[in-house]
Design an enzyme around this catalytic site. Structure first.
Site, PDB file in Angstrom:
ATOM      1  CD  GLU A 275      -2.497   1.251   2.728  1.00 26.33           C
ATOM      2  OE1 GLU A 275      -3.442   2.048   2.842  1.00 26.33           O
ATOM      3  OE2 GLU A 275      -2.127   0.487   3.652  1.00 26.33           O
ATOM      4  CE  LYS A 336      -8.654   1.384   3.077  1.00 29.39           C
ATOM      5  NZ  LYS A 336      -7.628   1.748   4.079  1.00 29.39           N
ATOM      6  CB  CYS A 388      -5.065  -1.054   4.576  1.00 29.92           C
ATOM      7  SG  CYS A 388      -4.607  -0.791   6.299  1.00 29.92           S
TER       8      CYS A 388
END
Length: 512
Positions: A275, A336, A388
């Site tokens: 990430e 995301k 994440c």
């Protein structure tokens, strides 16, 4: 004096003793999870709380709050690391913020205990144990969406290496949670019946306590998916110091570090960087992206990596996203969708931004991406990507995995140092592989970088806090698990139906 008389007395120390027991039971639950793995303590934690709630039903709400304080106080203590070390908050401020977070989460266990006490109506037998398990699962489900959710510390995650893991492809990790919660509650009922010399009640309770484990053993031979092909991957763990990661002068040196580490692995089917491996915005990194794309096409490699992206609105504002790109043989962008409060964005920004340094970083002003986009072309197939914290959302990953051949999660758990947080996070990721019957590649900045098979077993992994590359094979799987097809809606509906029936029965009893 009996235990009931002792604990239900009016004296202050007696109440504190009961609340301390509840908090102690809560504190045991995180010890069943990574990195400890002491899963038998789950029966003591859950069973002890169940026993207390039935012993002191009038104090259910307080006992629920105390259980939550113990559970979350131990289980999410890692939040302190990011606040104190990287947010530069003072010790009192960091401790206060963590305590506030823990207290907020404990409201859920307060409501859970209150609701169970309300529907059970003092019934501590087999029916009470079943209702307790049903209410537990409903609150797990609630924590996957209410106020963006916090799907953490589920007891089912502790059972990826026990027979209960075979329930996960059927109904998700919450079905494993139902199994261990039911076992714990029915064992308490069996003990109560043993003390009351009720052989029949004890036998029924023991059978129900064993049922989830017997079901897991019966399901163990099942193969829901089958292998189609094998491929090579290289997962690059850069171990970049978090304190320098977002500094402008370090952006290109960080890119060069990843390029140097990647050099020997061109020709592998898939290379994964973590990430925000590139801290330049996408529009600032055109030359880097072009070089990656050209080299990947030439060597037959896909490079999948994290990078912040930005777009300008017609009004002149900039929207920033936490994204993953695939270049080379593969292609596509994933943005995301499920953001972390106080991590990816700051709620009540006008009041809180500037309070601690953590809230002022570029990565704390992200916007959510489009919900319909969940996969990338990884060259060897479609990859369902979770950035994440997203990997903690079973339903989010299930929807993407339904159209994917493998799972890829990229993360940066450096924020939480050497705490238990990154290890809990890795364990959660393993459960997504089991639920969907897909291999999972987990690329991180400083651990736990791992290749996980479709049964949730770690095939290979890198040590934390080291700069290294994990090279190995992964498999593309065909077929779908029942959970991947249907999710856990049937389980939630079943628990809700049981709860509703109990509520109607309780109302009818009150009406008399």
């Amino acid at each position: 004096m009996s235990i009931r008389e002792f604990l239900s007395g009016d004296q202050r120390f007696r109440t504190l003793f009961a609340l301390s027991l509840a908090a102690g039971c809560g504190a045991l639950l995180p010890l069943t999870l990574a990195p400890f793995g002491w899963w038998p303590l789950g029966m003591l934690s859950i069973g002890g709380w169940f026993w207390l709630l039935n012993l002191l039903p009038r104090n259910a709400a307080a006992l629920g709050f105390a259980y939550g304080i113990g559970k979350f106080g131990v289980g999410v203590s890692w939040v302190y690391v990011s606040m104190r070390l990287y947010g530069e908050a003072s010790v009192p401020l960091a401790a206060f913020l963590v305590l506030l977070f823990v207290a907020g989460l404990s409201v859920f266990t307060l409501l859970q205990a209150w609701l169970y006490s309300r529907v059970a109506g003092g019934c501590a037998g087999l029916l009470g144990a079943g209702l307790f398990a049903a209410v537990w699962v409903l609150f797990e489900w609630l924590l996957t969406w209410f106020l963006t959710g916090f799907p953490w510390l589920y007891p089912g995650y502790a059972h990826l290496n026990t027979p209960l893991v075979h329930l996960v492809p059927l109904g998700g990790v919450s079905l494993a949670s139902l199994g261990i919660v039911a076992t714990s509650a029915f064992l308490v009922v069996a003990l109560n019946n043993a003390l009351a010399l009720s052989v029949r009640g004890r036998s029924a309770a023991l059978l129900l306590a064993a049922a989830p484990w017997l079901a897991g053993l019966a399901l163990s031979p099942m193969e829901w998916v089958r292998p189609a092909s094998s491929h090579k991957a290289a997962l690059v763990q850069g171990n970049v110091d978090q304190s320098i990661k977002w500094q402008a002068e370090n952006r290109m040196p960080i890119v060069e570090r990843y390029l140097d580490m990647t050099g020997p692995y061109w020709g592998h089917d898939l290379i994964v960087w973590p990430e925000a491996a590139i801290t330049l915005y996408e529009h600032q990194a055109a030359a880097v992206l072009e070089a990656l794309d050209e080299r990947g096409e030439r060597t037959g490699t896909t490079v999948l990596f994290g990078i912040p992206t930005a777009e300008r609105t017609p009004g002149g504002d900039w929207f920033v996203y936490n994204s993953a790109l695939a270049t080379g043989v593969g292609s596509g962008r994933y943005t995301k969708r499920r953001l972390v409060p106080f991590g990816d964005y700051v709620p009540f920004e006008g009041l809180l931004r500037g309070l601690i340094g953590f809230f002022d970083l570029p990565m704390s002003a992200f916007r959510p991406g489009p919900w319909e986009l969940g996969t990338l072309d990884a060259g060897v197939g479609r990859a369902a990507v979770g950035i994440c914290y997203e990997i903690a959302y079973g339903e989010l990953m299930r929807a993407s995995a339904a159209q994917a051949d493998l799972l890829v999660t990229i993360t940066n758990d450096t924020w939480f140092g050497a705490s238990i947080g990154p290890l809990q996070h890795a364990q959660i990721a393993r459960a997504r592989a089991v639920e969907n019957g897909r291999w999972l590649l987990r690329g991180t900045n400083n651990g736990v970088t791992a290749i996980v098979d479709h049964r949730g077993r770690i095939v290979s992994a890198l040590p934390q806090f080291e700069r290294d590359v994990l090279a190995g094979e992964f498999r593309i799987m065909e077929g779908r698990t029942p959970y991947n097809r249907h999710g856990d809606a049937w389980l939630v509906a079943l628990c809700f139906a049981g709860l509703l029936a109990a509520l109607l029965k309780a109302q009818a009893r009150t009406a008399r």
